[in-house]
Write an enzyme that holds these catalytic residues in place. Structure first.
Site, mmCIF file in Angstrom:
data_model
loop_
_atom_site.group_PDB
_atom_site.id
_atom_site.type_symbol
_atom_site.label_atom_id
_atom_site.label_comp_id
_atom_site.label_asym_id
_atom_site.label_seq_id
_atom_site.Cartn_x
_atom_site.Cartn_y
_atom_site.Cartn_z
ATOM 1 C CE1 TYR A 99 -3.926 2.219 0.392
ATOM 2 C CE2 TYR A 99 -2.452 3.436 1.842
ATOM 3 C CZ TYR A 99 -3.608 3.367 1.093
ATOM 4 O OH TYR A 99 -4.445 4.450 1.039
ATOM 5 C CG HIS A 129 -0.578 5.738 -1.754
ATOM 6 N ND1 HIS A 129 -0.980 4.448 -1.526
ATOM 7 C CD2 HIS A 129 -1.694 6.472 -1.957
ATOM 8 C CE1 HIS A 129 -2.297 4.411 -1.583
ATOM 9 N NE2 HIS A 129 -2.758 5.627 -1.851
ATOM 10 C CE1 TYR A 160 -6.916 12.162 0.325
ATOM 11 C CE2 TYR A 160 -7.912 12.759 -1.758
ATOM 12 C CZ TYR A 160 -7.775 11.885 -0.707
ATOM 13 O OH TYR A 160 -8.503 10.726 -0.702
#
Length: 121
Positions: free
Chosen positions: A21, A25, A44
């Site tokens: 994960y 990113h 964000y």
């Protein structure tokens, strides 16, 4: 005059997929970054704990419009389809299924309220 919405949400990443994960990113697809920006989301961030707890935060002037924009985006649909396997107990696209958390404290808002009271005295 628009009001900025501050949105925070929580998801649970499968512990066995934490490293993957994180790697997914770094970096996020450039076309996905462009879609997030085009949706009106800004500032964000995602924060990931060692236990897999993921907390996301963003600001927007119209969250419903941002959600609708991303829901209609083919790029976002592809990204979310690939990302959905990382999450525990999630039905649907992660960007649409994550329930927002309720903000219970905001320093700037409270300081502003104090300043307003002080100015009116």
């Amino acid at each position: 005059m628009s009001t900025t919405s501050r949105v925070c949400f929580r998801l649970q990443v499968r512990p066995e997929l934490l490293d993957e994960y994180r790697a997914r990113h770094c970096p996020v697809w450039p076309e996905m970054l462009a879609e997030i920006a085009a949706s009106g989301r800004r500032n964000y961030s995602l924060f990931l704990g060692d236990d897999g707890m993921l907390v996301g935060y963003y600001e927007t002037d119209d969250d419903a419009a941002a959600q609708a924009y991303l829901a209609a985006s083919e790029t976002a649909a592809r990204w979310e389809s690939e990302m959905s396997r990382f999450f525990v107990d999630l039905t649907g696209r992660p960007d649409q299924a994550a329930a927002p958390l309720i903000e219970v404290f905001n320093l700037a808002a409270q300081l502003s309220a104090i300043d307003t009271i002080t100015e009116s005295e």
